[in-house]
Write a protein that holds these residues in place. Structure first.
Motif, PDB file in Angstrom:
ATOM      1  N   UNK A 113      -9.790  -9.894  -1.737  1.00  0.00           N
ATOM      2  CA  UNK A 113     -10.971 -10.694  -2.077  1.00  0.00           C
ATOM      3  C   UNK A 113     -10.686 -11.596  -3.273  1.00  0.00           C
ATOM      4  N   UNK A 114      -9.898 -11.091  -4.199  1.00  0.00           N
ATOM      5  CA  UNK A 114      -9.570 -11.857  -5.402  1.00  0.00           C
ATOM      6  C   UNK A 114      -8.336 -12.732  -5.263  1.00  0.00           C
ATOM      7  N   UNK A 115      -7.738 -12.744  -4.078  1.00  0.00           N
ATOM      8  CA  UNK A 115      -6.557 -13.578  -3.866  1.00  0.00           C
ATOM      9  C   UNK A 115      -5.307 -13.042  -4.531  1.00  0.00           C
ATOM     10  N   UNK A 116      -5.283 -11.761  -4.778  1.00  0.00           N
ATOM     11  CA  UNK A 116      -4.116 -11.118  -5.408  1.00  0.00           C
ATOM     12  C   UNK A 116      -3.170 -10.636  -4.306  1.00  0.00           C
ATOM     13  N   UNK A 117      -2.472 -11.604  -3.677  1.00  0.00           N
ATOM     14  CA  UNK A 117      -1.695 -11.314  -2.476  1.00  0.00           C
ATOM     15  C   UNK A 117      -0.525 -10.373  -2.748  1.00  0.00           C
ATOM     16  N   UNK A 118       0.252 -10.638  -3.776  1.00  0.00           N
ATOM     17  CA  UNK A 118       1.442  -9.815  -4.044  1.00  0.00           C
ATOM     18  C   UNK A 118       1.070  -8.374  -4.358  1.00  0.00           C
ATOM     19  N   UNK A 119       0.066  -8.190  -5.188  1.00  0.00           N
ATOM     20  CA  UNK A 119      -0.336  -6.830  -5.552  1.00  0.00           C
ATOM     21  C   UNK A 119      -0.926  -6.100  -4.347  1.00  0.00           C
ATOM     22  N   UNK A 120      -1.680  -6.807  -3.523  1.00  0.00           N
ATOM     23  CA  UNK A 120      -2.246  -6.159  -2.331  1.00  0.00           C
ATOM     24  C   UNK A 120      -1.121  -5.725  -1.395  1.00  0.00           C
ATOM     25  N   UNK A 121      -0.112  -6.566  -1.223  1.00  0.00           N
ATOM     26  CA  UNK A 121       1.023  -6.182  -0.374  1.00  0.00           C
ATOM     27  C   UNK A 121       1.794  -5.005  -0.962  1.00  0.00           C
ATOM     28  N   UNK A 122       1.927  -4.996  -2.276  1.00  0.00           N
ATOM     29  CA  UNK A 122       2.630  -3.878  -2.926  1.00  0.00           C
ATOM     30  C   UNK A 122       1.906  -2.564  -2.636  1.00  0.00           C
ATOM     31  N   UNK A 123       0.590  -2.588  -2.754  1.00  0.00           N
ATOM     32  CA  UNK A 123      -0.178  -1.359  -2.541  1.00  0.00           C
ATOM     33  C   UNK A 123      -0.213  -0.983  -1.056  1.00  0.00           C
ATOM     34  N   UNK A 124      -0.262  -1.982  -0.186  1.00  0.00           N
ATOM     35  CA  UNK A 124      -0.187  -1.714   1.257  1.00  0.00           C
ATOM     36  C   UNK A 124       1.071  -0.910   1.557  1.00  0.00           C
ATOM     37  N   UNK A 125       2.181  -1.358   1.022  1.00  0.00           N
ATOM     38  CA  UNK A 125       3.455  -0.679   1.296  1.00  0.00           C
ATOM     39  C   UNK A 125       3.578   0.637   0.534  1.00  0.00           C
ATOM     40  N   UNK A 126       3.090   0.676  -0.684  1.00  0.00           N
ATOM     41  CA  UNK A 126       3.169   1.899  -1.480  1.00  0.00           C
ATOM     42  C   UNK A 126       2.429   3.054  -0.816  1.00  0.00           C
ATOM     43  N   UNK A 127       1.256   2.749  -0.245  1.00  0.00           N
ATOM     44  CA  UNK A 127       0.439   3.802   0.362  1.00  0.00           C
ATOM     45  C   UNK A 127       0.597   3.874   1.888  1.00  0.00           C
ATOM     46  N   UNK A 128       1.500   3.080   2.439  1.00  0.00           N
ATOM     47  CA  UNK A 128       1.793   3.156   3.864  1.00  0.00           C
ATOM     48  C   UNK A 128       0.672   2.653   4.774  1.00  0.00           C
ATOM     49  N   UNK A 129      -0.092   1.704   4.303  1.00  0.00           N
ATOM     50  CA  UNK A 129      -1.181   1.131   5.112  1.00  0.00           C
ATOM     51  C   UNK A 129      -0.700  -0.143   5.815  1.00  0.00           C
ATOM     52  N   UNK A 130       0.396  -0.026   6.539  1.00  0.00           N
ATOM     53  CA  UNK A 130       1.052  -1.185   7.143  1.00  0.00           C
ATOM     54  C   UNK A 130       0.130  -1.896   8.137  1.00  0.00           C
ATOM     55  N   UNK A 131      -0.730  -1.153   8.821  1.00  0.00           N
ATOM     56  CA  UNK A 131      -1.652  -1.772   9.782  1.00  0.00           C
ATOM     57  C   UNK A 131      -2.583  -2.776   9.111  1.00  0.00           C
ATOM     58  N   UNK A 132      -2.811  -2.589   7.820  1.00  0.00           N
ATOM     59  CA  UNK A 132      -3.713  -3.491   7.100  1.00  0.00           C
ATOM     60  C   UNK A 132      -3.142  -4.904   6.977  1.00  0.00           C
ATOM     61  N   UNK A 133      -1.836  -5.044   7.144  1.00  0.00           N
ATOM     62  CA  UNK A 133      -1.245  -6.383   7.055  1.00  0.00           C
ATOM     63  C   UNK A 133      -1.825  -7.270   8.150  1.00  0.00           C
ATOM     64  N   UNK A 134      -1.806  -6.781   9.390  1.00  0.00           N
ATOM     65  CA  UNK A 134      -2.352  -7.575  10.502  1.00  0.00           C
ATOM     66  C   UNK A 134      -3.874  -7.589  10.506  1.00  0.00           C
ATOM     67  N   UNK A 135      -4.485  -6.486  10.074  1.00  0.00           N
ATOM     68  CA  UNK A 135      -5.944  -6.380  10.143  1.00  0.00           C
ATOM     69  C   UNK A 135      -6.659  -7.110   9.006  1.00  0.00           C
TER      70      UNK A 135
END
Length: 167
Positions: A113-135
């Motif tokens: 929501x805040x446009x923090x793309x790099x940090x959101x991707x880091x957390x996606x990968x850190x917590x294994x929420x890979x499906x969230x990339x496409x969703x």
């Protein structure tokens, strides 16, 4: 009054501090009120004043001092994160959701929501929420891209309008 105030464990000190804390709260000096309340052991009032002052670090410290359980801390985390989002403090809101609510999905959504793309991707990968990339991540990026293009087009239109007027 100062002699009584200096006797920190006295009942009078407690009463004077409470009254002073109320005064500071009434005039909107929440940070000072929180410190005064904390000094006389009124931790609930201190926590409320810290929250009003926007000092979320101290809110959670005081919450721990009060012995609040995980559910209470999570409720407080969601409340503070919501307030921080309204102030466009997305990174801090996400950090609170991660640290105090154990809500990695919520943190990712706040970062997007805040446009923090790099940090959101880091957390996606850190917590294994890979499906969230496409969703979530890709749609958010595409939406942000579309908004940027619209902004650029509007700026270009404004520029052309003023350029023609001056030219």
């Amino acid at each position: 009054a100062l002699k009584l105030y200096n006797e920190r464990r006295s009942h009078e000190h407690h009463v004077i501090s409470n009254l002073y804390g109320e005064y500071l709260t009434d005039i909107g000096n929440h940070k000072e009120a929180a410190i005064v309340y904390q000094s006389c052991g009124e931790l609930e009032l201190a926590m409320t004043s810290f929250e009003k002052a926007g000092l979320w670090h101290h809110v959670f410290i005081t919450s721990t001092q009060l012995g609040q359980d995980e559910t209470q801390r999570k409720e407080m985390a969601f409340k503070i994160a919501t307030k921080l989002k309204t102030q466009s403090q997305y990174s801090v809101a996400a950090r609170i959701l991660l640290d105090y609510a154990n809500d990695s999905v919520g943190a990712i959504l706040v970062l997007l929501e805040g446009g923090e793309w790099n940090e959101s991707l880091r957390i996606v990968h850190l917590y294994g929420h890979i499906k969230m990339i496409d969703e979530h991540v890709k749609p958010a990026l595409l939406d942000a891209h579309k908004n940027q293009l619209l902004f650029i087009e509007s700026q270009l239109s404004t520029f052309i309008h003023h350029s023609n007027r001056l030219g």
